[in-house]
Write a protein that holds these residues in place. Structure first.
Motif, PDB file in Angstrom:
ATOM      1  N   GLU A 116     -44.991  33.990  10.643  1.00 17.90           N
ATOM      2  CA  GLU A 116     -44.722  34.823  11.820  1.00 17.90           C
ATOM      3  C   GLU A 116     -43.908  36.060  11.455  1.00 17.90           C
ATOM      4  O   GLU A 116     -44.083  37.119  12.057  1.00 17.90           O
ATOM      5  CB  GLU A 116     -44.005  33.996  12.880  1.00 17.90           C
ATOM      6  CG  GLU A 116     -44.903  32.945  13.516  1.00 17.90           C
ATOM      7  CD  GLU A 116     -44.146  31.951  14.375  1.00 17.90           C
ATOM      8  OE1 GLU A 116     -44.787  31.214  15.128  1.00 17.90           O
ATOM      9  OE2 GLU A 116     -42.891  31.903  14.278  1.00 17.90           O
ATOM     10  N   ALA A 119     -46.617  38.353   9.791  1.00 19.36           N
ATOM     11  CA  ALA A 119     -47.931  38.027  10.343  1.00 19.36           C
ATOM     12  C   ALA A 119     -48.950  39.137  10.145  1.00 19.36           C
ATOM     13  O   ALA A 119     -50.098  38.880   9.759  1.00 19.36           O
ATOM     14  CB  ALA A 119     -47.804  37.699  11.832  1.00 19.36           C
ATOM     15  N   ILE A 123     -52.301  38.349   7.971  1.00 16.78           N
ATOM     16  CA  ILE A 123     -53.610  38.294   8.616  1.00 16.78           C
ATOM     17  C   ILE A 123     -54.532  39.343   8.026  1.00 16.78           C
ATOM     18  O   ILE A 123     -55.704  39.073   7.724  1.00 16.78           O
ATOM     19  CB  ILE A 123     -53.469  38.494  10.138  1.00 16.78           C
ATOM     20  CG1 ILE A 123     -52.715  37.323  10.756  1.00 16.78           C
ATOM     21  CG2 ILE A 123     -54.843  38.643  10.801  1.00 16.78           C
ATOM     22  CD1 ILE A 123     -52.289  37.551  12.194  1.00 16.78           C
ATOM     23  N   SER A 141     -53.338  31.460  13.721  1.00 15.33           N
ATOM     24  CA  SER A 141     -52.655  32.609  14.325  1.00 15.33           C
ATOM     25  C   SER A 141     -52.414  32.375  15.812  1.00 15.33           C
ATOM     26  O   SER A 141     -51.347  32.695  16.345  1.00 15.33           O
ATOM     27  CB  SER A 141     -53.480  33.883  14.134  1.00 15.33           C
ATOM     28  OG  SER A 141     -53.667  34.182  12.772  1.00 15.33           O
ATOM     29  N   SER A 144     -49.576  29.920  16.475  1.00 15.38           N
ATOM     30  CA  SER A 144     -48.251  30.444  16.147  1.00 15.38           C
ATOM     31  C   SER A 144     -47.787  31.376  17.277  1.00 15.38           C
ATOM     32  O   SER A 144     -48.422  31.480  18.322  1.00 15.38           O
ATOM     33  CB  SER A 144     -48.306  31.209  14.824  1.00 15.38           C
ATOM     34  OG  SER A 144     -48.999  32.438  14.989  1.00 15.38           O
ATOM     35  N   VAL A 146     -47.534  34.674  16.913  1.00 14.34           N
ATOM     36  CA  VAL A 146     -47.999  36.033  16.616  1.00 14.34           C
ATOM     37  C   VAL A 146     -48.465  36.691  17.910  1.00 14.34           C
ATOM     38  O   VAL A 146     -49.164  36.052  18.709  1.00 14.34           O
ATOM     39  CB  VAL A 146     -49.157  35.990  15.598  1.00 14.34           C
ATOM     40  CG1 VAL A 146     -49.720  37.379  15.363  1.00 14.34           C
ATOM     41  CG2 VAL A 146     -48.693  35.369  14.301  1.00 14.34           C
ATOM     42  N   TYR A 151     -52.211  40.562  16.188  1.00 11.99           N
ATOM     43  CA  TYR A 151     -53.362  39.831  15.661  1.00 11.99           C
ATOM     44  C   TYR A 151     -54.631  40.666  15.769  1.00 11.99           C
ATOM     45  O   TYR A 151     -55.408  40.760  14.812  1.00 11.99           O
ATOM     46  CB  TYR A 151     -53.550  38.517  16.424  1.00 11.99           C
ATOM     47  CG  TYR A 151     -54.842  37.832  16.059  1.00 11.99           C
ATOM     48  CD1 TYR A 151     -54.945  37.064  14.909  1.00 11.99           C
ATOM     49  CD2 TYR A 151     -55.992  38.006  16.844  1.00 11.99           C
ATOM     50  CE1 TYR A 151     -56.138  36.466  14.550  1.00 11.99           C
ATOM     51  CE2 TYR A 151     -57.189  37.412  16.491  1.00 11.99           C
ATOM     52  CZ  TYR A 151     -57.263  36.650  15.347  1.00 11.99           C
ATOM     53  OH  TYR A 151     -58.453  36.079  14.987  1.00 11.99           O
ATOM     54  N   SER A 155     -56.397  41.738  12.338  1.00 13.28           N
ATOM     55  CA  SER A 155     -57.649  41.034  12.096  1.00 13.28           C
ATOM     56  C   SER A 155     -58.828  42.011  12.070  1.00 13.28           C
ATOM     57  O   SER A 155     -59.683  41.939  11.179  1.00 13.28           O
ATOM     58  CB  SER A 155     -57.868  39.981  13.188  1.00 13.28           C
ATOM     59  OG  SER A 155     -59.126  39.353  13.045  1.00 13.28           O
TER      60      SER A 155
END
Length: 212
Positions: A116, A119, A123, A141, A144, A146, A151, A155
């Motif tokens: 975290e 993160a 990611i 993810s 968690s 995040v 994200y 991502s």
């Protein structure tokens, strides 16, 4: 409990429909998808969310149908939207259960806390390495703490190289197979750089972010 059950049943139902009609959707893309870009992107999203057909094949077909540039965009859009939807399903349906499991085990809880803290870059880098299962990144993810925004950006950015690769390879198979060697050489070199960078970066948190 009702919300969790509805989410799970909806996912299973859509997965079953994709299992039944996935090949028909792929045939539709091959035969006329280039006339309906937005609809094809939505179909690609469904096929990425429920990978009955491996997504590299979908990306290759999109590259062959749309060409390397537009094919890459459609492939990336489908994959990115699918990962965001998966994140949302797990985050808003099962995060409370997931956090209980994570904090039940001290080692896993400590690893998650480190994750975290870093993160975004974690990611992003794991998305660049295609042999790390996408679903693992999505679910972990989401379970968690995040943020949804971090994200989504990390991502989506991390998916770009591999999605471009799938589309370019698909287009090259149809248009110019001789390019495949150079594509493989270039992307292999790229992965080596990413891997060594990831290993180098991975040593830093261990040294500088010690938990109490």
């Amino acid at each position: 409990m009702a919300k969790k059950l509805i989410v799970l049943l909806s996912y299973i139902l859509i997965a079953f429909l994709i299992y039944l009609y996935g090949e028909s959707l792929l045939t539709w893309i091959q035969e006329g998808g280039n006339q309906y870009v937005i609809a094809t992107a939505l179909v690609a999203t469904l096929l990425a969310l429920f990978p009955i057909i491996p997504y590299p094949i979908i990306g290759g077909v999109l590259g062959a149908v749309f060409g390397p540039t537009l094919g890459s965009i459609v492939t990336w859009t489908g994959s990115s939207l699918a990962s965001i939807l998966m994140f949302a399903f797990v985050r808003y349906g099962y995060q409370d259960w997931g956090l209980k499991v994570i904090h039940r085990y001290k080692a896993l809880s400590r690893v998650t806390e480190l994750f975290e803290r870093n993160a975004f870059i974690t990611i992003f880098l794991t998305r660049l390495i295609p042999f790390i299962p996408s679903i693992v990144v999505n679910i972990y993810s989401a379970l968690s703490r995040v943020s949804f925004l971090n994200y989504t950006i990390a991502s989506s950015l991390g998916k770009m190289p591999s999605m471009i690769l799938f589309a370019v390879v698909g287009n090259s198979i149809v248009q110019n197979p001789q390019q495949l060697f150079w594509i493989a050489l270039f992307y292999g070199s790229f992965l080596l750089v990413v891997w060594f960078g990831y290993r180098l970066w991975g040593r830093q948190p261990a040294q500088n972010t010690k938990l109490p």
